[in-house]
Design a protein around this motif. Structure first.
Motif, PDB file in Angstrom:
ATOM      1  N   GLU A   1       0.829  -1.214   0.000  1.00 25.78           N
ATOM      2  CA  GLU A   1       0.000   0.000   0.000  1.00 25.78           C
ATOM      3  C   GLU A   1       0.858   1.257   0.000  1.00 25.78           C
ATOM      4  O   GLU A   1       0.537   2.249  -0.663  1.00 25.78           O
ATOM      5  N   VAL A   2       1.980   1.215   0.731  1.00 26.60           N
ATOM      6  CA  VAL A   2       2.825   2.401   0.814  1.00 26.60           C
ATOM      7  C   VAL A   2       3.410   2.759  -0.549  1.00 26.60           C
ATOM      8  O   VAL A   2       3.565   3.944  -0.876  1.00 26.60           O
ATOM      9  N   LEU A   3       3.683   1.749  -1.376  1.00 29.01           N
ATOM     10  CA  LEU A   3       4.215   2.023  -2.717  1.00 29.01           C
ATOM     11  C   LEU A   3       3.141   2.658  -3.595  1.00 29.01           C
ATOM     12  O   LEU A   3       3.443   3.551  -4.407  1.00 29.01           O
ATOM     13  N   ALA A   4       1.913   2.206  -3.453  1.00 27.26           N
ATOM     14  CA  ALA A   4       0.807   2.809  -4.204  1.00 27.26           C
ATOM     15  C   ALA A   4       0.617   4.264  -3.797  1.00 27.26           C
ATOM     16  O   ALA A   4       0.431   5.150  -4.651  1.00 27.26           O
ATOM     17  N   LEU A   5       0.673   4.537  -2.490  1.00 26.64           N
ATOM     18  CA  LEU A   5       0.543   5.914  -2.008  1.00 26.64           C
ATOM     19  C   LEU A   5       1.704   6.777  -2.496  1.00 26.64           C
ATOM     20  O   LEU A   5       1.507   7.932  -2.894  1.00 26.64           O
ATOM     21  N   ASN A   6       2.908   6.228  -2.477  1.00 23.21           N
ATOM     22  CA  ASN A   6       4.081   6.984  -2.930  1.00 23.21           C
ATOM     23  C   ASN A   6       3.960   7.375  -4.395  1.00 23.21           C
ATOM     24  O   ASN A   6       4.222   8.520  -4.774  1.00 23.21           O
ATOM     25  N   ASP A   7       3.567   6.409  -5.228  1.00 24.00           N
ATOM     26  CA  ASP A   7       3.433   6.698  -6.656  1.00 24.00           C
ATOM     27  C   ASP A   7       2.328   7.713  -6.903  1.00 24.00           C
ATOM     28  O   ASP A   7       2.471   8.615  -7.742  1.00 24.00           O
ATOM     29  N   ALA A   8       1.226   7.581  -6.180  1.00 23.78           N
ATOM     30  CA  ALA A   8       0.116   8.517  -6.353  1.00 23.78           C
ATOM     31  C   ALA A   8       0.548   9.936  -5.998  1.00 23.78           C
ATOM     32  O   ALA A   8       0.250  10.901  -6.722  1.00 23.78           O
ATOM     33  N   ARG A   9       1.260  10.080  -4.878  1.00 20.39           N
ATOM     34  CA  ARG A   9       1.701  11.421  -4.477  1.00 20.39           C
ATOM     35  C   ARG A   9       2.749  11.969  -5.448  1.00 20.39           C
ATOM     36  O   ARG A   9       2.754  13.168  -5.759  1.00 20.39           O
ATOM     37  N   GLN A  10       3.615  11.105  -5.943  1.00 22.87           N
ATOM     38  CA  GLN A  10       4.640  11.542  -6.902  1.00 22.87           C
ATOM     39  C   GLN A  10       3.988  12.045  -8.188  1.00 22.87           C
ATOM     40  O   GLN A  10       4.368  13.079  -8.738  1.00 22.87           O
ATOM     41  N   ILE A  11       2.997  11.312  -8.661  1.00 23.02           N
ATOM     42  CA  ILE A  11       2.293  11.706  -9.889  1.00 23.02           C
ATOM     43  C   ILE A  11       1.578  13.045  -9.701  1.00 23.02           C
ATOM     44  O   ILE A  11       1.707  13.962 -10.529  1.00 23.02           O
ATOM     45  N   LEU A  12       0.819  13.153  -8.623  1.00 25.28           N
ATOM     46  CA  LEU A  12       0.058  14.387  -8.397  1.00 25.28           C
ATOM     47  C   LEU A  12       0.976  15.560  -8.079  1.00 25.28           C
ATOM     48  O   LEU A  12       0.625  16.719  -8.356  1.00 25.28           O
ATOM     49  N   ALA A  13       2.162  15.284  -7.536  1.00 26.46           N
ATOM     50  CA  ALA A  13       3.126  16.363  -7.290  1.00 26.46           C
ATOM     51  C   ALA A  13       3.627  16.963  -8.592  1.00 26.46           C
ATOM     52  O   ALA A  13       3.947  18.159  -8.653  1.00 26.46           O
ATOM     53  N   VAL A  14       3.700  16.156  -9.655  1.00 20.87           N
ATOM     54  CA  VAL A  14       4.100  16.682 -10.967  1.00 20.87           C
ATOM     55  C   VAL A  14       3.084  17.714 -11.436  1.00 20.87           C
ATOM     56  O   VAL A  14       3.447  18.834 -11.840  1.00 20.87           O
ATOM     57  N   TYR A  15       1.808  17.347 -11.380  1.00 24.39           N
ATOM     58  CA  TYR A  15       0.768  18.288 -11.804  1.00 24.39           C
ATOM     59  C   TYR A  15       0.721  19.497 -10.861  1.00 24.39           C
ATOM     60  O   TYR A  15       0.468  20.632 -11.305  1.00 24.39           O
ATOM     61  N   GLY A  16       0.963  19.253  -9.563  1.00 22.93           N
ATOM     62  CA  GLY A  16       0.999  20.368  -8.615  1.00 22.93           C
ATOM     63  C   GLY A  16       2.151  21.314  -8.911  1.00 22.93           C
ATOM     64  O   GLY A  16       2.006  22.545  -8.774  1.00 22.93           O
ATOM     65  N   LYS A  17       3.276  20.771  -9.317  1.00 18.64           N
ATOM     66  CA  LYS A  17       4.430  21.605  -9.655  1.00 18.64           C
ATOM     67  C   LYS A  17       4.138  22.448 -10.894  1.00 18.64           C
ATOM     68  O   LYS A  17       4.515  23.626 -10.972  1.00 18.64           O
ATOM     69  N   ARG A  18       3.475  21.857 -11.855  1.00 17.81           N
ATOM     70  CA  ARG A  18       3.104  22.610 -13.056  1.00 17.81           C
ATOM     71  C   ARG A  18       2.161  23.758 -12.688  1.00 17.81           C
ATOM     72  O   ARG A  18       2.272  24.871 -13.234  1.00 17.81           O
ATOM     73  N   ARG A  19       1.251  23.478 -11.782  1.00 17.42           N
ATOM     74  CA  ARG A  19       0.317  24.517 -11.332  1.00 17.42           C
ATOM     75  C   ARG A  19       1.068  25.624 -10.591  1.00 17.42           C
ATOM     76  O   ARG A  19       0.829  26.811 -10.817  1.00 17.42           O
ATOM     77  N   GLU A  20       1.970  25.221  -9.701  1.00 14.25           N
ATOM     78  CA  GLU A  20       2.755  26.189  -8.936  1.00 14.25           C
ATOM     79  C   GLU A  20       3.586  27.076  -9.852  1.00 14.25           C
ATOM     80  O   GLU A  20       3.736  28.280  -9.612  1.00 14.25           O
ATOM     81  N   MET A  21       4.131  26.494 -10.914  1.00 15.73           N
ATOM     82  CA  MET A  21       4.991  27.236 -11.834  1.00 15.73           C
ATOM     83  C   MET A  21       4.208  27.921 -12.950  1.00 15.73           C
ATOM     84  O   MET A  21       4.786  28.485 -13.870  1.00 15.73           O
ATOM     85  N   ARG A  22       2.882  27.807 -12.860  1.00 15.48           N
ATOM     86  CA  ARG A  22       1.984  28.456 -13.833  1.00 15.48           C
ATOM     87  C   ARG A  22       2.310  28.052 -15.269  1.00 15.48           C
ATOM     88  O   ARG A  22       2.352  28.880 -16.187  1.00 15.48           O
TER      89      ARG A  22
END
Length: 450
Positions: free
Chosen positions: A301-322
């Motif tokens: 489960e921890v690996l699934a959570l890690n991958d999910a957060r890593q993926i969404l962090a990419v989109y979050g970074k794009r949002r942060e950087m406009r």
């Protein structure tokens, strides 16, 4: 080329036995290289177009099989030819000379560019428009591969050189808390693997046995120990892992994690994203919902959570950087740099919603740097060490359960003296050369070796 001469010299002993004609191993090695880079180009092209959900590194041993078949060899001559060709290619990859690396680079760029542009013309626009200043969340698989290169000659440290080239091109490399944890967990698991299966047998291990181990750091350790020409080779297993953290602290979670995190930041120039940073980029409820989709493809489960957060962090970074929505799907700066692709088929709806992929592969970025006019200075600076084999593995390995069965049988050698143990290990190694290990797998699986 040096490896051609070496193959010819090794072939002399086989020629004396009349097993195959002069120069055939040389041709087999060349043909295997061409087939490997063609396969890598196809993998990259299908990845970019989304036609393939899971990546499998092209294995050079499979291409050697094809080249041996094309050469018309069979039986004992085919097994010997494959063994010599793989030995030649291993030496050419991991103890390479500059002209060999330049040759690999030409093959890699030729096939990758030809096949990628044929499948995805938008890549042309990407090469023209990007400036090289990527923001990359680094995957744990990339980091572990970089750690495994510690004892290779600098020019052959493909992953390490890739990270160095990315920094020189202006890219920002991000290490997340999840990835640092995964690297620590991998080191722990690798240590248990070594203790359980290799520690007692270390004096008797051979390259033929080692190459079937699934743990890349175990293979790296033994290959470094086998290399008698390297005076800096590790003194032992504990000192090998002690390069990344204090071995005594490895299984003391928090202390080891901090040491490993500090080492990675210092070694590779990473910027670190802790839980607070990640909370600004991701939403916990979204992470949990996405992780639930990965349960069938992730062992924990921890690996699934890690991958999910890593993926969404990419989109979050794009949002942060406009970065906004890009007309070209490859025009974003922020990506997850990894060879992990198992999660892609479970995120089709997310990709559609966001309008772009989130994974980028190292080969693609390096092709961009090697082909983009704006990257000419970086390319020239690193021309002699430019990595071209990142998406390639040398050989296929037997299944892990079968390999553990082999190692369990090898432990029976404790009941005999040293001389007999070495003979028994040599016999086992010979059975694993060439294609013999496939037959060995069948015999073990069916109980024929009882």
């Amino acid at each position: 080329m040096r490896f051609i001469l070496w193959s010819s010299q090794m072939g002399q002993s086989l020629l004396q036995n009349g097993l195959f004609q002069r120069g055939k191993v040389t041709k087999i090695a060349h043909r295997a290289l061409e087939l490997t880079f063609e396969k890598e180009g196809l993998e990259l092209a299908t990845f970019l177009t989304g036609e393939k959900d899971e990546n499998s590194y092209p294995a050079i041993s499979d291409q050697v099989d094809t080249a041996v078949d094309e050469a018309g060899l069979n039986g004992a001559s085919a097994i010997l030819a494959k063994e010599v060709a793989l030995g030649v290619l291993r030496k050419a990859f991991y103890s390479s000379e500059e002209h060999e690396r330049l040759y690999y680079g030409k093959l890699s760029r030729t096939f990758s560019l030809m096949l990628t542009l044929r499948n995805e013309p938008k890549v042309v626009e990407y090469f023209k428009g990007m400036s090289g200043n990527f923001v990359l969340l680094i995957g744990s698989d990339i980091i572990i591969r970089a750690l495994s290169e510690r004892y290779l000659p600098e020019a052959d440290q493909m992953t390490v050189n890739m990270l160095r080239i990315l920094r020189a091109s202006g890219s920002k490399l991000l290490l997340t808390r999840m990835v640092a944890d995964e690297v620590h967990a991998h080191l722990e698991g690798t240590d248990y693997e070594f203790i359980n299966w290799f520690a007692e047998l270390e004096p008797y291990m051979t390259p033929e046995l080692v190459r079937h181990c699934k743990k890349i750091l175990v293979r790296a350790y033994f290959y470094a120990r086998f290399d008698r020409s390297n005076n800096a080779r590790p003194a032992g297993w504990k000192s090998f892992l002690g390069q990344f953290c204090d071995y005594a602290d490895l299984h003391r979670t928090e202390k080891a994690r901090d040491q490993i995190k500090g080492y990675l930041i210092e070694k590779f120039g990473f910027d670190y994203l802790d839980d607070e940073d990640l909370s600004l980029l991701t939403d916990d409820s979204e992470v949990s919902a996405l992780a639930a989709k990965f349960k069938s493809i992730k062992s924990e489960e921890v690996l699934a959570l890690n991958d999910a957060r890593q993926i969404l962090a990419v989109y979050g970074k794009r949002r942060e950087m406009r970065e906004g929505h890009k007309p070209n799907p490859y025009g974003y700066r922020s990506w997850w740099l990894t060879h992990e692709t198992k999660v892609r088929h479970a995120t089709a709806d997310l990709i559609h919603k966001k309008g772009s992929q989130y994974i980028i592969r190292p080969e693609f970025i390096l092709n961009f740097i090697s082909l983009s006019p704006r990257m000419e200075e970086v390319r020239a600076s690193y021309n002699a060490v430019f990595p071209t084999l990142l998406g390639v593995r040398l050989a296929n390995r037997m299944r892990e359960d079968i390999f553990h069965d082999v190692m369990g049988r090898a432990k029976e050698m404790k009941s005999v003296d040293d001389a007999r143990a070495k003979v028994m290990m040599a016999e086992m190694s010979n059975r694993l050369k060439g294609d013999n290990f496939k037959r060995y797998e069948i015999e073990l699986s069916s109980g024929l070796l009882g």
